[in-house]
Design a protein around this motif. Sequence first.
Motif, PDB file in Angstrom:
ATOM      1  N   GLN A   1       0.817  -1.228   0.000  1.00 45.75           N
ATOM      2  CA  GLN A   1       0.000   0.000   0.000  1.00 45.75           C
ATOM      3  C   GLN A   1       0.846   1.271   0.000  1.00 45.75           C
ATOM      4  N   ILE A   2       2.013   1.229   0.640  1.00 49.95           N
ATOM      5  CA  ILE A   2       2.787   2.468   0.790  1.00 49.95           C
ATOM      6  C   ILE A   2       4.028   2.540  -0.098  1.00 49.95           C
ATOM      7  N   GLU A   3       4.301   1.490  -0.866  1.00 49.87           N
ATOM      8  CA  GLU A   3       5.427   1.535  -1.796  1.00 49.87           C
ATOM      9  C   GLU A   3       5.122   2.467  -2.961  1.00 49.87           C
ATOM     10  N   GLU A   4       6.173   2.918  -3.619  1.00 52.21           N
ATOM     11  CA  GLU A   4       6.005   3.712  -4.836  1.00 52.21           C
ATOM     12  C   GLU A   4       5.433   2.812  -5.924  1.00 52.21           C
TER      13      GLU A   4
ATOM     14  N   GLU B   1       6.180  10.297   4.333  1.00 53.69           N
ATOM     15  CA  GLU B   1       4.775  10.748   4.295  1.00 53.69           C
ATOM     16  C   GLU B   1       3.820   9.568   4.192  1.00 53.69           C
ATOM     17  N   LYS B   2       4.145   8.613   3.328  1.00 54.77           N
ATOM     18  CA  LYS B   2       3.266   7.443   3.170  1.00 54.77           C
ATOM     19  C   LYS B   2       3.310   6.558   4.410  1.00 54.77           C
TER      20      LYS B   2
ATOM     21  N   ALA C   1       1.181   8.203   7.246  1.00 52.31           N
ATOM     22  CA  ALA C   1      -0.269   8.032   7.056  1.00 52.31           C
ATOM     23  C   ALA C   1      -0.698   6.628   7.494  1.00 52.31           C
ATOM     24  N   LEU C   2       0.080   5.622   7.109  1.00 55.37           N
ATOM     25  CA  LEU C   2      -0.221   4.239   7.513  1.00 55.37           C
ATOM     26  C   LEU C   2      -0.133   4.108   9.037  1.00 55.37           C
TER      27      LEU C   2
ATOM     28  N   ILE D   1      10.785   3.344   1.383  1.00 59.89           N
ATOM     29  CA  ILE D   1       9.455   3.856   1.714  1.00 59.89           C
ATOM     30  C   ILE D   1       9.636   5.304   2.149  1.00 59.89           C
TER      31      ILE D   1
END
Length: 154
Positions: free
Chosen positions: A54-57, A67-68, A71-72, A64
């Motif tokens: 979900q948070i990978e580019e 910012e991503k 949020a997680l 990672i």
Amino acid sequence: ADDSNVALKLKIRQAFTIFDREARNACDVREVGTIIRSLNVFPTEKQLQLWIIQIEEEEPTGFIVYEKFEALAVRLMTEEATSHKRNTEDEILAAFQALDDENKGYLDQDTLMRFMTTMGEKFSPDEVKEMLSAAVDVDGKVHYEDFAELLSED
């Protein structure tokens, strides 16, 4: 701006920064589990892999971005806070007792290793080695009452 999570975000930033070795606002994807667990969120390996996806580019870089991750982590520590807690001592004890069908109060090292590598979410060889080094007494047995207490500590 939403200020209700300021302290939480500071805690997340501090945990992340330890692994942002080059101060690039990014960490190695392999460190995500360690960071999340340091924030007292204890996912299964499968769940962790889903979160990483979900948070990978879009084109995975092996890193990672903060910012991503933030949020997680905020979501995991607020909305989903009760879903990924460490098991209590009683829950861990009950699991060991279920494996100890003769009610001896301990498991042999080989028995525990077999369960860890063949049932449920399988442990890696390194994880098995690390766990056994902490769990096995000099007599080659895992006296699980003591070990359950150790596993449940924050």
